[in-house]
Write an enzyme that holds these catalytic residues in place. Structure first.
Site, PDB file in Angstrom:
ATOM      1  N   GLY A 263       0.790  -1.193  -0.333  1.00 54.14           N
ATOM      2  CA  GLY A 263      -0.097   0.249  -0.183  1.00 54.14           C
ATOM      3  C   GLY A 263       0.572   0.962   0.513  1.00 54.14           C
ATOM      4  N   GLY A 299       3.715  -3.699  -3.958  1.00 52.18           N
ATOM      5  CA  GLY A 299       4.093  -3.821  -4.824  1.00 52.18           C
ATOM      6  C   GLY A 299       4.324  -2.407  -5.150  1.00 52.18           C
ATOM      7  NE  ARG A 300       0.341   2.511  -6.126  1.00 45.61           N
ATOM      8  CZ  ARG A 300      -0.960   2.320  -6.962  1.00 45.61           C
ATOM      9  NH1 ARG A 300      -1.272   3.114  -8.076  1.00 45.61           N
ATOM     10  NH2 ARG A 300      -2.344   1.280  -6.412  1.00 45.61           N
ATOM     11  NE  ARG A 336      -1.744   3.516 -11.228  1.00 42.02           N
ATOM     12  CZ  ARG A 336      -1.665   4.569 -10.486  1.00 42.02           C
ATOM     13  NH1 ARG A 336      -1.394   5.387 -11.414  1.00 42.02           N
ATOM     14  NH2 ARG A 336      -2.740   5.145  -9.732  1.00 42.02           N
ATOM     15  CB  CYS A 368     -14.274   4.839 -29.783  1.00 39.59           C
ATOM     16  SG  CYS A 368     -13.477   4.709 -31.732  1.00 39.59           S
ATOM     17  CD  GLU A 369     -15.374   3.206 -23.773  1.00 42.23           C
ATOM     18  OE1 GLU A 369     -15.475   4.006 -22.676  1.00 42.23           O
ATOM     19  OE2 GLU A 369     -15.417   2.271 -24.022  1.00 42.23           O
TER      20      GLU A 369
HETATM   21  C1  LIG Z   1      -2.476  -5.459  -3.897  1.00 42.41           C
HETATM   22  C2  LIG Z   1      -1.838  -5.814  -2.656  1.00 42.41           C
HETATM   23  C3  LIG Z   1      -0.877  -5.596  -2.433  1.00 42.41           C
HETATM   24  C4  LIG Z   1       0.153  -4.461  -2.922  1.00 42.41           C
HETATM   25  O1  LIG Z   1      -0.275  -3.171  -3.074  1.00 42.41           O
HETATM   26  P1  LIG Z   1       1.259  -2.255  -3.403  1.00 42.41           P
HETATM   27  O2  LIG Z   1      -0.185  -1.112  -3.162  1.00 42.41           O
HETATM   28  O3  LIG Z   1       0.499  -1.843  -5.117  1.00 42.41           O
HETATM   29  O4  LIG Z   1       2.029  -2.049  -2.681  1.00 42.41           O
HETATM   30  C5  LIG Z   1      -0.141  -6.242  -1.200  1.00 42.41           C
HETATM   31  N1  LIG Z   1      -0.872  -6.890  -0.795  1.00 42.41           N
HETATM   32  C6  LIG Z   1      -2.635  -7.722  -0.875  1.00 42.41           C
HETATM   33  C7  LIG Z   1      -2.853  -8.367   0.137  1.00 42.41           C
HETATM   34  C8  LIG Z   1      -2.501  -6.895  -2.305  1.00 42.41           C
HETATM   35  O5  LIG Z   1      -4.182  -6.858  -2.368  1.00 42.41           O
END
Ligand SMILES: *Cc1c(COP(=O)(O)O)cnc(C)c1O
Length: 444
Positions: A263, A299-300, A336, A368-369
């Site tokens: 997150g 992740g992000r 996004r 086309c959106e």
């Molecule tokens: C999507 C997700 C993440 C990663 O979230 P980021 O915002 O990309 O860091 C981690 N854990 C779970 C369970 C997720 O679904």
């Protein structure tokens, strides 16, 4: 990179400010925009556009910075890259080489993680709807941990473990009922959200898990959402989880691990962000005297800033008072902006374009959106046909969310590592779009 406090955050960063805040990108007077040490024009010349380009060195450096922040804070933590952000095998290999585990949310992701060389013991399986066959696969490969999200899933998993005569380590994913104050589509930890076990039910379910054969409860998990730019929701969630650890132990249960989810947000428009040290501080204050091993699932934050989407100008058009730049990339490539109202920096690749006078411009794709709009009223130079731009911070939730809408093949992908680069996915041939389709005989 945070803006000076005198400047309102609503003000958009200039091209120079965007580049200054991203040390892996630079504008070279001769070569134009470079990622690490590779001119992006060289990649676009070879592969055409739209093309995704990721920096392996940048990704590695971000992983190490996060790991170092945790170590500096004295935390005992394992990183599990949330591969749904970017699941390309080459990206996964970079993480595997760093010793990172993976957080997966489907059987397909388990298969991908294994194919990239991530050891099964380092895989954590999250997700609100793991099917019986997903769980069968997870157990067959002896993955490290399953994060269970419901009582129903727990019973299903116990039956499958018994069938395979195995014991599976589980964490209970708890919904802490905290609003992550992010976009509504990516907040996951409020009471009405579909994820996890309600906060108040967790202790009873943990006890149930401890009594089931084939199930070894090792701890708790939480994940309150994505693109979170304030520490307060993390602190609130972690405090609840820490309290629950204490309660479970008082009830006689073993709790050895807490999975704190992902997150961690990134400053797409150079908003103030707390970064790894801030997160490590929040983790430390919640967990430092609990003697638990922590897991994180970012992740992000790891891959987002490391990637760009290269696009070319198809044409410029003036419609009434609005100037449009139409790109050859579209919402099918990067969804996004259409899906989350996301803001992405857009930077010309040619050095001369980057310093030319700017005017207010809408940057759109050809789909086309009306939602196929990358940016509205953005200050950009007037770009001639075929001029190239880089859409910044496109390494996470970019290519993984692409579709072939409007019969647009999936874009090519390239990986840069210092001064080297390689094609890591060929542009999809257009015929591949209908290769698996059949026209039935009765239409002959
Ligand atoms: C999507 C997700 C993440 C990663 O979230 P980021 O915002 O990309 O860091 C981690 N854990 C779970 C369970 C997720 O679904």
């Amino acid at each position: 990179m945070s803006l000076p406090s005198s400047q309102p955050v609503t003000e958009e960063p200039s091209i120079a400010e965007l580049l200054a805040a991203r040390p892996h990108l630079a504008m070279n007077a001769v070569d134009g925009l470079t990622l690490e040490s590779v001119p992006l024009n060289a990649i676009a010349d070879a592969l055409g556009t739209p093309t995704w380009v990721y920096g392996a060195g940048t990704t590695r450096a971000r992983y190490r910075a996060l790991a170092a922040a945790l170590t500096t804070a004295g935390l005992d933590a394992d990183l599990h890259y949330a591969m749904k952000a970017n699941d390309h095998l080459a990206i996964l290999r970079v993480f595997a080489q760093e010793g990172s585990g993976a957080d997966v949310v489907s059987a397909g992701e388990i298969r991908r993680a294994l194919a990239a060389g991530i050891p099964p013991a380092n895989i954590v399986f999250s997700g609100v709807g793991k099917s019986a066959s997903d769980l069968h696969l997870a157990l067959a490969h002896d993955i490290g941990q399953v994060n269970v999200e419901s009582a129903e899933e727990l019973e299903m998993l116990a039956a499958i473990a018994a069938g395979q005569n195995k014991t599976v380590r589980i964490a209970l994913r708890v919904n802490p009922d905290v609003d992550a104050a992010t976009h509504a589509k990516i907040t996951t930890g409020r009471a009405g959200d579909k994820f996890g076990v309600p906060w108040g039910d967790a202790a009873a379910l943990y006890a149930r898990a401890a009594g089931l054969p084939g199930i070894q409860p090792v701890g708790l998990a939480t994940h309150i959402g994505s693109q979170i730019l304030s520490l307060a929701p993390f602190r609130a969630a972690y405090a609840r989880i820490a309290a629950l650890v204490t309660d479970l132990r008082s009830a006689g249960h073993a709790v050895t691990t807490v999975d704190c989810g992902g997150g961690l947000g990134i400053p797409y428009r150079d908003e103030p962000a707390f970064g790894p040290a801030g997160l490590a501080g929040a983790l430390r204050s919640a967990f430092h005297n609990l003697d638990v091993r922590l897991k994180l699932e970012p992740g992000r934050w790891l891959v987002g800033p490391a990637g760009v989407l290269l696009a070319s100008v198809v044409l410029n058009k003036q419609t009434g008072a609005t100037r449009f730049i139409v790109l050859d990339a579209a919402m099918n490539d990067l969804i996004r902006p259409a899906m989350y109202d996301a803001w992405h920096g857009i930077v010309p690749i040619a050095a001369a374009d980057a310093v030319a006078p700017t005017t207010s411009t809408d940057i759109v794709g050809p789909v086309c959106e009306t939602g196929d709009t990358f940016a509205r009223s953005r200050q950009l130079p007037s770009l001639r046909q075929n001029a190239r731009v880089a859409i910044l911070d496109a390494g996470a939730y970019g290519s993984v969310m692409s579709s072939t809408y409007n019969a647009r093949p999936l874009a090519a992908e390239a990986l840069v590592d210092g001064d080297r680069w390689a094609v890591i996915r060929d542009r999809q041939p257009v015929e591949a779009l209908w290769q698996a389709e059949r026209i039935p005989d009765f239409l002959a």
